[in-house]
Motif scaffolding. Structure first.
Motif, PDB file in Angstrom:
ATOM      1  N   ILE A  13     -11.348  -4.728  -5.060  1.00  0.00           N
ATOM      2  CA  ILE A  13     -12.579  -3.958  -4.870  1.00  0.00           C
ATOM      3  C   ILE A  13     -12.411  -2.947  -3.739  1.00  0.00           C
ATOM      4  O   ILE A  13     -12.869  -1.802  -3.831  1.00  0.00           O
ATOM      5  N   ALA A  14     -11.745  -3.360  -2.654  1.00  0.00           N
ATOM      6  CA  ALA A  14     -11.521  -2.447  -1.529  1.00  0.00           C
ATOM      7  C   ALA A  14     -10.655  -1.260  -1.943  1.00  0.00           C
ATOM      8  O   ALA A  14     -10.961  -0.103  -1.617  1.00  0.00           O
ATOM      9  N   TRP A  15      -9.565  -1.540  -2.674  1.00  0.00           N
ATOM     10  CA  TRP A  15      -8.692  -0.463  -3.146  1.00  0.00           C
ATOM     11  C   TRP A  15      -9.471   0.533  -4.006  1.00  0.00           C
ATOM     12  O   TRP A  15      -9.370   1.747  -3.824  1.00  0.00           O
ATOM     13  N   VAL A  16     -10.241   0.008  -4.978  1.00  0.00           N
ATOM     14  CA  VAL A  16     -10.963   0.883  -5.903  1.00  0.00           C
ATOM     15  C   VAL A  16     -12.064   1.657  -5.187  1.00  0.00           C
ATOM     16  O   VAL A  16     -12.326   2.825  -5.507  1.00  0.00           O
ATOM     17  N   THR A  17     -12.705   1.039  -4.199  1.00  0.00           N
ATOM     18  CA  THR A  17     -13.751   1.730  -3.441  1.00  0.00           C
ATOM     19  C   THR A  17     -13.182   2.921  -2.686  1.00  0.00           C
ATOM     20  O   THR A  17     -13.763   4.019  -2.690  1.00  0.00           O
ATOM     21  N   GLY A  19     -10.411   4.561  -3.445  1.00  0.00           N
ATOM     22  CA  GLY A  19     -10.029   5.549  -4.453  1.00  0.00           C
ATOM     23  C   GLY A  19     -11.228   6.305  -5.000  1.00  0.00           C
ATOM     24  O   GLY A  19     -11.177   7.521  -5.198  1.00  0.00           O
ATOM     25  N   THR A  20     -12.335   5.596  -5.211  1.00  0.00           N
ATOM     26  CA  THR A  20     -13.545   6.228  -5.724  1.00  0.00           C
ATOM     27  C   THR A  20     -14.109   7.224  -4.723  1.00  0.00           C
ATOM     28  O   THR A  20     -14.578   8.311  -5.103  1.00  0.00           O
ATOM     29  N   ARG A 187       5.868   0.536 -11.490  1.00  0.00           N
ATOM     30  CA  ARG A 187       5.430   0.598 -10.113  1.00  0.00           C
ATOM     31  C   ARG A 187       4.381   1.708  -9.949  1.00  0.00           C
ATOM     32  O   ARG A 187       4.297   2.628 -10.757  1.00  0.00           O
ATOM     33  N   ALA A 188       3.612   1.601  -8.871  1.00  0.00           N
ATOM     34  CA  ALA A 188       2.562   2.590  -8.637  1.00  0.00           C
ATOM     35  C   ALA A 188       3.134   4.000  -8.536  1.00  0.00           C
ATOM     36  O   ALA A 188       2.584   4.953  -9.097  1.00  0.00           O
ATOM     37  N   GLN A 233      -5.359   7.988  -6.563  1.00  0.00           N
ATOM     38  CA  GLN A 233      -4.715   7.377  -7.725  1.00  0.00           C
ATOM     39  C   GLN A 233      -3.979   6.100  -7.338  1.00  0.00           C
ATOM     40  O   GLN A 233      -4.035   5.096  -8.054  1.00  0.00           O
ATOM     41  N   TYR A 234      -3.290   6.156  -6.207  1.00  0.00           N
ATOM     42  CA  TYR A 234      -2.557   4.970  -5.733  1.00  0.00           C
ATOM     43  C   TYR A 234      -3.523   3.807  -5.494  1.00  0.00           C
ATOM     44  O   TYR A 234      -3.251   2.666  -5.890  1.00  0.00           O
ATOM     45  N   CYS A 235      -4.646   4.095  -4.856  1.00  0.00           N
ATOM     46  CA  CYS A 235      -5.644   3.052  -4.587  1.00  0.00           C
ATOM     47  C   CYS A 235      -6.180   2.456  -5.884  1.00  0.00           C
ATOM     48  O   CYS A 235      -6.337   1.230  -6.000  1.00  0.00           O
ATOM     49  N   ILE A 236      -6.479   3.322  -6.852  1.00  0.00           N
ATOM     50  CA  ILE A 236      -7.016   2.860  -8.134  1.00  0.00           C
ATOM     51  C   ILE A 236      -5.998   1.982  -8.862  1.00  0.00           C
ATOM     52  O   ILE A 236      -6.334   0.918  -9.393  1.00  0.00           O
TER      53      ILE A 236
END
Length: 305
Positions: A13-17, A19-20, A187-188, A233-236
């Motif tokens: 959730i933290a990563w996507v937040t 990225g958003t 990989r990312a 993008q990396y976070c997402i």
């Protein structure tokens, strides 16, 4: 076991937040230059060019060869780039041609679309707690939209941009599904290199056709969206790798919060009590998602780091 699962969900959730938040700034770029007659395709091309330059710099700094990032599914990356570029362009266009909060609200149909795709293609199973958490997030988003006056000044001229925003949401949802699938195999950095490389190829001719002459400093400003997009993008990708679409998908409702912040900081849109209340409710929904117990049959494959 439940504590570990909650920690993993919180990380996702933290990563996507993050990225958003970064993507909200990128999608608002069309609003910043609404009076400059700049094509969204031109903005996207410069963004992808800046993103690829950033990634190649990282590869060079690591003293690695590009062959180390070769994917076994290059055509899947191509399709992901097609959906992402089309969806991003649609949202930038909508934000530039109608109120940014309205465009953002419509684009958040992405959440509904991506959850449905997760159920259909990733075998995500929705529990009562899942559905309740999504409903909480949706309620918070609705409060924010109402408090920001979304659709109160909706005009007939906004119908076409609104349809483009819906199309953009659907395209972005398909891209989200493909991110989840590709993150299991690559990989990312591999995912990011392919999407930016294909993005440049896809946008080159359309951007050239609609190209507007700009000052060099302005073009570099748009190119600087590249590093921001790469980070987003990396976070997402990291977030989608850690949790199911039914967990990370609804986090995109924070998009509306960030759109409100951008509107306040740059366009003089005054904050309201509804924004604060809606934001708090969305946060509650996110916490509920984080502590949601996994379905017994749910299996998340591990992917390479």
């Amino acid at each position: 076991m439940q504590l570990r699962h909650t920690y993993t969900n919180l990380k996702a959730i933290a990563w996507v937040t993050i990225g958003t938040a970064l993507f909200s700034l990128i999608f608002a770029s069309g609003k910043f230059v609404a009076g400059w007659s700049v094509s969204p395709l031109q903005i996207l091309f410069l963004r992808y060019a800046g993103g690829l330059a950033t990634l190649l710099s990282v590869v060079a700094a690591r003293r690695e060869h590009l062959s180390n990032y070769r994917s076994k599914k290059p055509f899947s990356h191509l399709w992901r780039a097609i959906f992402g570029a089309s969806g991003g362009g649609a949202i930038i266009y909508a934000s530039a041609n109608m109120p940014i909060v309205d465009a953002t609200a419509i684009s958040l149909l992405y959440v509904v679309f991506v959850i449905l795709l997760g159920v259909l293609f990733m075998r995500d199973r929705l529990t009562v707690q899942h559905i309740g958490a999504v409903a909480i997030c949706c309620a918070g988003a609705s409060i924010i939209m109402a408090s920001r006056g979304a659709f109160t000044a909706f005009r007939l001229a906004y119908v076409f941009p609104a349809c483009i925003a819906i199309l953009g949401a659907a395209l972005m949802a398909v891209e989200g599904l493909m991110i989840k699938m590709l993150s299991r195999f690559d990989r990312a950095m591999t995912v990011l290199l392919y999407v930016n490389m294909f993005g440049i190829l896809l946008m080159a001719i359309p951007a050239f056709i609609q190209w507007r002459s700009l000052q060099f400093e302005t073009e570099m400003l748009f190119a600087l969206l590249g590093p921001i997009a790469v980070t987003a993008q990396y976070c997402i990708v990291q977030g989608y790798r850690l949790a199911s679409l039914s967990i990370v998908g609804p986090i995109d409702y924070t998009w509306l919060i960030f759109a409100g912040v951008i509107g306040f900081l740059f366009f003089g849109e005054k904050p309201t009590l509804g924004v604060a209340l809606g934001s708090a409710i969305i946060a509650i929904g996110g916490i509920t998602l984080a502590i949601t117990k996994p379905v017994a049959s749910e299996r998340d494959s591990k992917s390479p780091a």
